[in-house]
Design a protein around this motif. Structure first.
Motif, mmCIF file in Angstrom:
data_model
loop_
_atom_site.group_PDB
_atom_site.id
_atom_site.type_symbol
_atom_site.label_atom_id
_atom_site.label_comp_id
_atom_site.label_asym_id
_atom_site.label_seq_id
_atom_site.Cartn_x
_atom_site.Cartn_y
_atom_site.Cartn_z
ATOM 1 N N ARG A 103 47.214 -80.220 12.568
ATOM 2 C CA ARG A 103 46.670 -80.723 11.303
ATOM 3 C C ARG A 103 47.328 -80.090 10.072
ATOM 4 N N TRP A 106 50.606 -81.893 8.918
ATOM 5 C CA TRP A 106 50.631 -83.313 8.575
ATOM 6 C C TRP A 106 51.241 -83.478 7.186
ATOM 7 N N ASN A 139 45.036 -95.515 12.620
ATOM 8 C CA ASN A 139 46.004 -94.505 12.185
ATOM 9 C C ASN A 139 47.151 -95.160 11.397
#
Length: 173
Positions: A103, A106, A139
């Motif tokens: 994460r 990203w 997504n």
């Protein structure tokens, strides 16, 4: 990099091989609910499922010569995720491309950078005819990356782990 077999390099990344000592890295990635929600129907992966995923990657490297290789920043050696291949259709010589990032990495362009290297490897070194890729229907980031990489939408396919219809794409050599 300590005790790592480097498979590919990009400007900022090294793609290595998973090994038995990578449990903590596997948990940092697939154990994160924000990552797992895109790849699991229940929105998370249990400890056993993360363990099984790591084992599967190590086994796939032995059997097929590919896996979703772990990614490390060259400068810092920090683990940022994985990107790689798995056999998709052996009779047609098609492999599936996947990328999963931790994460906190990203939005830095790492998925696209790693995917470009893996695509080059698949077409130039492995001589595959085509690559398949899919993504969770919600997504948008993955959709955008696949389009930028030149993948063409081919329709939706049911993806067993999520139980959803996932948009699917193909990139031909």
């Amino acid at each position: 990099m300590m005790n790592r077999t480097i498979v590919l390099e990009t400007e900022r990344l090294e793609l290595a091989r998973w090994n038995e000592g990578d449990r903590a890295l596997a948990f940092a990635l697939w154990g994160d609910h924000e990552v797992a929600k895109w790849i699991s129907g229940k929105g998370f992966l249990s400890e056993d499922e993360v363990e099984a995923r790591l084992t599967q990657q190590i086994q796939r490297q032995k059997e097929a010569g590919v896996q979703y290789w772990p990614l490390f920043e060259k400068e810092s050696e920090v683990f940022v995720g994985c990107c790689g291949l798995r056999p998709y259709s052996t009779e047609e010589d098609i492999y599936e491309l996947e990328f999963h990032l931790t994460r906190d990495h990203w939005g830095k362009g790492y998925a696209q950078e790693a995917a470009r290297a893996v695509i080059g490897y698949a077409f130039d070194k492995m001589n595959v005819k085509a690559l398949f890729a899919g993504h969770h229907p919600d997504n948008e980031v993955s959709r955008h990356i696949l389009i930028k990489l030149g993948f063409e939408y081919t329709g939706d396919e049911r993806y067993e782990p999520t139980g959803k219809m996932h948009p699917s794409y193909v990139l031909r050599k």
